[in-house]
Design an enzyme around this catalytic site. Sequence first.
Site, PDB file in Angstrom:
ATOM      1  N   GLN A  79       3.103   4.311   2.754  1.00  0.00           N
ATOM      2  CA  GLN A  79       2.811   4.030   4.165  1.00  0.00           C
ATOM      3  C   GLN A  79       3.311   2.561   4.304  1.00  0.00           C
ATOM      4  O   GLN A  79       4.077   2.305   5.607  1.00  0.00           O
ATOM      5  CB  GLN A  79       1.509   3.728   4.386  1.00  0.00           C
ATOM      6  CG  GLN A  79       0.621   2.694   3.961  1.00  0.00           C
ATOM      7  CD  GLN A  79      -0.890   2.436   4.683  1.00  0.00           C
ATOM      8  OE1 GLN A  79      -1.444   3.435   4.572  1.00  0.00           O
ATOM      9  NE2 GLN A  79      -1.056   1.682   5.273  1.00  0.00           N
ATOM     10  N   ASP A 130      -6.603  -0.317  -1.536  1.00  0.00           N
ATOM     11  CA  ASP A 130      -5.416   0.367  -1.575  1.00  0.00           C
ATOM     12  C   ASP A 130      -3.877  -0.169  -1.854  1.00  0.00           C
ATOM     13  O   ASP A 130      -3.200   0.408  -1.761  1.00  0.00           O
ATOM     14  CB  ASP A 130      -5.414   1.315  -0.221  1.00  0.00           C
ATOM     15  CG  ASP A 130      -5.500   0.744   1.174  1.00  0.00           C
ATOM     16  OD1 ASP A 130      -5.398  -0.775   0.972  1.00  0.00           O
ATOM     17  OD2 ASP A 130      -5.599   1.271   2.148  1.00  0.00           O
ATOM     18  N   ASP A 131      -4.321  -1.622  -2.002  1.00  0.00           N
ATOM     19  CA  ASP A 131      -3.192  -2.143  -2.233  1.00  0.00           C
ATOM     20  C   ASP A 131      -2.764  -2.449  -3.689  1.00  0.00           C
ATOM     21  O   ASP A 131      -3.542  -3.017  -4.666  1.00  0.00           O
ATOM     22  CB  ASP A 131      -2.937  -3.451  -1.710  1.00  0.00           C
ATOM     23  CG  ASP A 131      -3.123  -3.299   0.000  1.00  0.00           C
ATOM     24  OD1 ASP A 131      -2.059  -3.305   0.450  1.00  0.00           O
ATOM     25  OD2 ASP A 131      -4.147  -3.270   0.330  1.00  0.00           O
ATOM     26  N   ASP A 135       0.915  -1.078  -0.098  1.00  0.00           N
ATOM     27  CA  ASP A 135       0.244  -0.079   0.144  1.00  0.00           C
ATOM     28  C   ASP A 135       0.937   1.156  -0.022  1.00  0.00           C
ATOM     29  O   ASP A 135       1.591   1.417   1.093  1.00  0.00           O
ATOM     30  CB  ASP A 135      -0.900  -0.040   1.205  1.00  0.00           C
ATOM     31  CG  ASP A 135      -1.774   1.144   1.381  1.00  0.00           C
ATOM     32  OD1 ASP A 135      -1.583   2.155   0.646  1.00  0.00           O
ATOM     33  OD2 ASP A 135      -2.659   1.342   2.248  1.00  0.00           O
ATOM     34  N   TYR A 178       2.560  -6.613  19.241  1.00  0.00           N
ATOM     35  CA  TYR A 178       2.723  -7.330  17.898  1.00  0.00           C
ATOM     36  C   TYR A 178       2.333  -6.733  16.878  1.00  0.00           C
ATOM     37  O   TYR A 178       0.866  -6.614  16.794  1.00  0.00           O
ATOM     38  CB  TYR A 178       2.437  -8.784  18.241  1.00  0.00           C
ATOM     39  CG  TYR A 178       3.388  -9.620  18.875  1.00  0.00           C
ATOM     40  CD1 TYR A 178       4.692  -9.878  18.633  1.00  0.00           C
ATOM     41  CD2 TYR A 178       3.018  -9.864  20.219  1.00  0.00           C
ATOM     42  CE1 TYR A 178       5.695 -10.587  19.400  1.00  0.00           C
ATOM     43  CE2 TYR A 178       3.841 -10.404  21.117  1.00  0.00           C
ATOM     44  CZ  TYR A 178       5.052 -10.671  20.650  1.00  0.00           C
ATOM     45  OH  TYR A 178       5.978 -11.557  21.471  1.00  0.00           O
ATOM     46  N   LYS A 186       2.260  -7.273   8.626  1.00  0.00           N
ATOM     47  CA  LYS A 186       1.980  -6.759   7.352  1.00  0.00           C
ATOM     48  C   LYS A 186       0.527  -7.194   7.202  1.00  0.00           C
ATOM     49  O   LYS A 186       0.166  -8.490   7.467  1.00  0.00           O
ATOM     50  CB  LYS A 186       2.541  -7.399   6.261  1.00  0.00           C
ATOM     51  CG  LYS A 186       3.978  -6.685   6.343  1.00  0.00           C
ATOM     52  CD  LYS A 186       4.700  -7.201   5.058  1.00  0.00           C
ATOM     53  CE  LYS A 186       6.206  -6.792   5.398  1.00  0.00           C
ATOM     54  NZ  LYS A 186       7.070  -7.838   5.114  1.00  0.00           N
ATOM     55  N   ASP A 187      -0.402  -6.340   6.720  1.00  0.00           N
ATOM     56  CA  ASP A 187      -1.757  -6.906   6.437  1.00  0.00           C
ATOM     57  C   ASP A 187      -1.806  -6.991   5.054  1.00  0.00           C
ATOM     58  O   ASP A 187      -0.875  -6.915   4.163  1.00  0.00           O
ATOM     59  CB  ASP A 187      -2.705  -5.777   6.893  1.00  0.00           C
ATOM     60  CG  ASP A 187      -2.407  -4.346   6.542  1.00  0.00           C
ATOM     61  OD1 ASP A 187      -1.639  -4.223   5.884  1.00  0.00           O
ATOM     62  OD2 ASP A 187      -2.822  -3.444   7.084  1.00  0.00           O
ATOM     63  N   ASN A 230      -1.143   3.223  12.480  1.00  0.00           N
ATOM     64  CA  ASN A 230       0.267   3.497  13.241  1.00  0.00           C
ATOM     65  C   ASN A 230       0.910   2.088  13.137  1.00  0.00           C
ATOM     66  O   ASN A 230       1.912   1.933  13.877  1.00  0.00           O
ATOM     67  CB  ASN A 230      -0.369   3.379  14.648  1.00  0.00           C
ATOM     68  CG  ASN A 230      -1.309   2.352  15.068  1.00  0.00           C
ATOM     69  OD1 ASN A 230      -1.738   1.632  14.280  1.00  0.00           O
ATOM     70  ND2 ASN A 230      -1.882   2.440  16.265  1.00  0.00           N
ATOM     71  N   GLN A 282      -5.524 -27.897 -10.502  1.00  0.00           N
ATOM     72  CA  GLN A 282      -5.789 -29.035 -11.652  1.00  0.00           C
ATOM     73  C   GLN A 282      -4.753 -30.129 -11.439  1.00  0.00           C
ATOM     74  O   GLN A 282      -3.589 -29.948 -11.193  1.00  0.00           O
ATOM     75  CB  GLN A 282      -5.824 -28.429 -13.119  1.00  0.00           C
ATOM     76  CG  GLN A 282      -6.773 -27.163 -13.273  1.00  0.00           C
ATOM     77  CD  GLN A 282      -8.262 -27.636 -12.972  1.00  0.00           C
ATOM     78  OE1 GLN A 282      -9.017 -26.731 -12.561  1.00  0.00           O
ATOM     79  NE2 GLN A 282      -8.735 -28.775 -13.539  1.00  0.00           N
ATOM     80  N   ASP A 311     -15.101   1.465   5.532  1.00  0.00           N
ATOM     81  CA  ASP A 311     -13.701   1.133   4.987  1.00  0.00           C
ATOM     82  C   ASP A 311     -13.738  -0.431   4.662  1.00  0.00           C
ATOM     83  O   ASP A 311     -12.545  -0.863   4.782  1.00  0.00           O
ATOM     84  CB  ASP A 311     -12.555   1.266   6.042  1.00  0.00           C
ATOM     85  CG  ASP A 311     -12.405   3.094   5.959  1.00  0.00           C
ATOM     86  OD1 ASP A 311     -13.168   3.734   5.481  1.00  0.00           O
ATOM     87  OD2 ASP A 311     -11.486   3.422   6.710  1.00  0.00           O
TER      88      ASP A 311
HETATM   89  C1  F6R Z   1      -7.494  -0.062   7.388  1.00  0.00           C
HETATM   90  C2  F6R Z   1      -7.473   1.034   6.519  1.00  0.00           C
HETATM   91  C3  F6R Z   1      -8.532   2.275   6.902  1.00  0.00           C
HETATM   92  C4  F6R Z   1      -7.806   3.192   7.647  1.00  0.00           C
HETATM   93  C5  F6R Z   1      -8.740   4.246   8.310  1.00  0.00           C
HETATM   94  C6  F6R Z   1      -7.902   5.066   9.171  1.00  0.00           C
HETATM   95  O1  F6R Z   1      -6.534  -0.989   6.768  1.00  0.00           O
HETATM   96  O2  F6R Z   1      -6.831   1.264   5.575  1.00  0.00           O
HETATM   97  O3  F6R Z   1      -9.831   1.590   7.723  1.00  0.00           O
HETATM   98  O4  F6R Z   1      -7.185   2.510   8.847  1.00  0.00           O
HETATM   99  O5  F6R Z   1      -9.433   4.875   7.054  1.00  0.00           O
HETATM  100  O6  F6R Z   1      -6.978   5.811   8.260  1.00  0.00           O
HETATM  101  P1  F6R Z   1      -6.092   7.212   8.782  1.00  0.00           P
HETATM  102  O7  F6R Z   1      -5.372   6.772   9.891  1.00  0.00           O
HETATM  103  O8  F6R Z   1      -5.399   7.417   7.497  1.00  0.00           O
HETATM  104  O9  F6R Z   1      -7.130   8.128   9.094  1.00  0.00           O
HETATM  105 MG    MG Z   2      -5.035  -2.265   2.061  1.00  0.00          MG
HETATM  106 MG    MG Z   3      -4.016   0.625   3.945  1.00  0.00          MG
END
Ligand code: F6R
Ligand code: MG
Ligand code: MG
Length: 369
Positions: free
Chosen positions: A91, A49-50, A11, A225, A228-229, A101, A238, A283
């Site tokens: 990010q 967003d990836d 991302d 902990y 990465k997400d 964070n 097959q 989201d």
């Molecule tokens: C979760 C994600 C969104 C943001 C949220 C807050 O993976 O991408 O849910 O965490 O929109 O984003 P910021 O911290 O940029 O305000």
């Molecule tokens: Mg993402």
């Molecule tokens: Mg993201």
Amino acid sequence: KKITLSVIKADVGGFVGHSGVHPELVKKACEELDASPLLIDHHVTYVGDDINLILTHELGCNNEDIRRLARNILSACTEVAKKLKLCGAGQDLLSDAFAGNIKGLGPGVAEMEIEERKSETVIILMADKTGAGAWNLPLYKIFADPFNTTGLIIDPNMHCGFNFEVYDLVEKKKINFAAPEEIYDMLVFIGAPGRFVIKHVYHRGTGEIAAVSSAQPLYRVAGRYVGKDDPVCIVRCQTGYPSLGEVLEAFSHPHLVAGWLRGSHIGPLLPVEVKDAHPVRFDGPPRVIALGFQLAGGKLVGPQDMFADPAFDNARQVALDIADYMRRMGPFEPHRLHLDEMEYTTMPQVMRKLKDRFIDLPEDRETGT
Ligand code: F6R
Ligand code: MG
Ligand code: MG
């Protein structure tokens, strides 16, 4: 000759908010990849967003040149994202990026080196707003559950079962389980996908790789902990492996995964076509896309957008109903994640502010009124 299929994702900035990837980023990545002499072929896609770089080459897994190439391309995309002031530009690459964070952990990677079969079918699963543990349940169903994968029973090339390699993301250890004999032991672990995550699956007859996920050990940051997400997973299909339909069938039941808004909620994993890979409602909810390819000498013949099938409409409807149901719980567990698992928290600050207002309860439980 062996072919390596590498899926590298990051991302590097959302458009709009954290819901999508700006077309300029995809364009930039394609231009850079076109210019690289290291690759046989490439395809660029996105989920939420990836941005996902799907690469084929002959350099093997963990190759430094490929990793550098991907990083340079994602850095070039970051420059575009910064210019457009996209949300959380860079990010996953920059530790000083403004977003959430969890920052700067680097790109996520899933890769496999294979001897191409006479016909080599692969599906690449990519998800947004969740973590690598999200693949545990579907990978179990695909490779160990005969109620999902009839081939485990009736295909002589698959009847031997599969080996699962599971990572303990906290202790940084790995262990192998043979399915079907050891599924009860294995489920003790993979039923806790925040910590135990399937990394590789191997065919027990040939020892060949069947699936690989982008799971990686967690980092300990400020006593918590983090990892990465938004994971990816490559699955071979097959002739000796589950059929395409047996792989996708695992997503016909939208299971609950950790992630969603601020990586701090539980929600259903919604299977969508690429055009719908923009998580917007609260989201989310978390979503998964599946691209299918035939490999031909390392050329990526495809993709086919696998969830662009009305047969998944019911799964989508169920997922949307679950999303409605879960959302009604607002900030309460189990919709909101357990305190230790949330990506965002104000607990330390609030606790600090209120700690003097907490009064000890009497030791004697009888009089504790
Ligand atoms: C979760 C994600 C969104 C943001 C949220 C807050 O993976 O991408 O849910 O965490 O929109 O984003 P910021 O911290 O940029 O305000
Ligand atoms: Mg993402
Ligand atoms: Mg993201």
